[in-house]
Structures are given as structure tokens and as C-alpha cells.
Design an enzyme around this catalytic site. Sequence first.
Site, PDB file in Angstrom:
ATOM      1  CE  LYS A 191       0.487   1.356   4.482  1.00 48.38           C
ATOM      2  NZ  LYS A 191       0.704   2.704   5.058  1.00 48.38           N
ATOM      3  CD  GLU A 281       9.576   2.144   6.072  1.00 45.04           C
ATOM      4  OE1 GLU A 281      10.403   1.709   5.242  1.00 45.04           O
ATOM      5  OE2 GLU A 281       9.756   2.108   7.302  1.00 45.04           O
TER       6      GLU A 281
END
Length: 331
Positions: A191, A281
Amino acid sequence: MTRAAVIGSGAWGTAFAKVLAEAGARVTIWGRRASVVEEIRDRHTNAGSLPGLRLPEEVTANADLAAATEGADLIAIAVPSQTLRGNLAEWADHFDRDATVISLMKGIELGTTRRMSEVIVETARVAPERVVVVSGPNLAPEIAAGQPTATVVACLDEDRAKRVQHALALPYFRPYTSPDVVGCELGGAVKNVIALAYGMAAAMGLGDNTRASLITRGLAETARLGVALGADPLTFAGLAGLGDLVASCSSPLARNRTFGEHLGRGESLEQAQAATRQTAEGVKSCLSIRDLARAHNIEMPIVEQVERVCHEGVDPQIAVKLLMGREMKPE
């Protein structure tokens, strides 16, 4: 009373410590920066990460990892995913042999393509049944403000998952248990990459059709890879899949979406990093997720294009054209 330690003094680690404390635990946050540790310990605030938050008296902080983790039943780790392996080599000796280790990280390790729970098992010499993954639509500022949300507590040991569930349950924070560690970790990692693409699309002025397409096709990519790795496909329709993806794509609080917006405006990776001053990230994980997908012969075109924008300098406008010009296949 449950004794808990949170390794990492950023926004998510601090918000998670607040949840633990309000649910009845005594919590010590470990951090590297002495100024942050002193602020949490002496003033019960962490203004740099969560301005305006007042932490419960049951939350303290310590820069000494051995002291922070001493006697802890629960040890939650909230550090950048790509730093985990190197740090765990130093930290593992301080973990109680019976402690539950909670992963709050969402990433896939570069080079090894290991999930965070796998890195914990390998490096900290912890049995897989002792590792719990917490994932879902967990935007730290909203949780810190006590806004209602739900999350998934995933563990191979059902009893351990239930104990952690009980240790987190609050009127505004509702945890659900799951045995699908693989699916929950993969949903949380991918995601971030899809949110980068969403942020680029938003900055380029693309509309709701485009954005909805990115969410749904991104979810399909995640599920394809997840099934190949043994995950339960239903996980991706839940909090750790669709829920986390929607929150990360739609919220201006989400750092990967924000980072993607900078890229979509034509900024370089370095310029976007300087502007956000936070770890996105997905920037690094897009490389490891791409490698994982290729190793299992899974097509992930959105991930591929995000990687090209981030690491090969491809213009986001060109990446969109490449996505739309792909050979058409059944839905």
C-alpha cells in the site's frame, strides 16, 4: 499490569505507546535522540512527531535499551523497515525469552525480500509464534487524537494474538485478530507503493476515475502477489488490505502519498525527501516488492512504474502513459 516497551520514538511508536498505556500497560519508549527521550520522560510530550499530544503518566522513555525493555511482556518495534536487521543484531540480547515481539513496520527488506516478521525471526532468534504484526488504517495523528479506528493483530499463535488484542482494546481503537501474517504484512508494504502512485496522480491533476483505478488495480496487484506467497485472499478485502490502502492513498497525513505528490510535481527524489523530512517506506520497498514479484512471476505494473519514477528518473507523465498503454487482459 502489563509491562510494554516501544522501540522507536517517532509518530507511530509514540501513538502506539499511548494506546498501550490507556489500555492498562506501563510503557517505556526507547529512542536514540536524548532530547526526545527527555521530553517524553519529563513533559510527556513529543512535539516533533505529534504536536499537541499529552501522553499518559504511564508512558516514560529511556535511551538505554536494556533498561527500556527490562521485564517487558510486549516489545513493539517501530523503526524504518530497512534499518531493522542491523539494529536487531544489537537489540536481540535485551529481549526477554518469553516476550511477545510486535512489528509495527510496513516494508519488504531490500536484497533479501524478507517481510519484517521474517527479519525478526532470523535476526533476533525469536520463534515465529512469538511475533505479532499490527496493521491497518493506522494514521498516527488520528490515533493520538483518539479518533476511532480499527486494526488487525496477526499472529500464528491464536492465544498470543488474543492477548495482544486485549492489551490494545479501547473505545477508539478496535483490534481484530487474524492468523494471516503474510497477508497483513504484504498489504501494509505494498500500500505504501500504491500511495506513492496515488500522490503522483493527485499532483498531476488527475481525477477521481484515475485515483479509484489506482486503488482497485493496486489492490489487485497486492492480492495476486499475496496469493502466490500463501496469503488468504480475503485479507486484502479487509482492514490490512483495502482499509490500509484507502487511508494511505486518500489522507494528506499519509507520508507516502505526500511524497508521491512532490514527485508528481516534477521534483527529484532528493527534493521530495528534503521537503517531507520523513521516511516514505514505499520509496525503497518498491524495489524489493518488484524483485519479490518477479521471483514469483507476478505482474505488478503499478509497482514497476513507481520504481522507474523513483529510481530510474522516469517522468510520472510517461509512467502513466506506459501504464495505460499496456496490453489489455481480462479484469
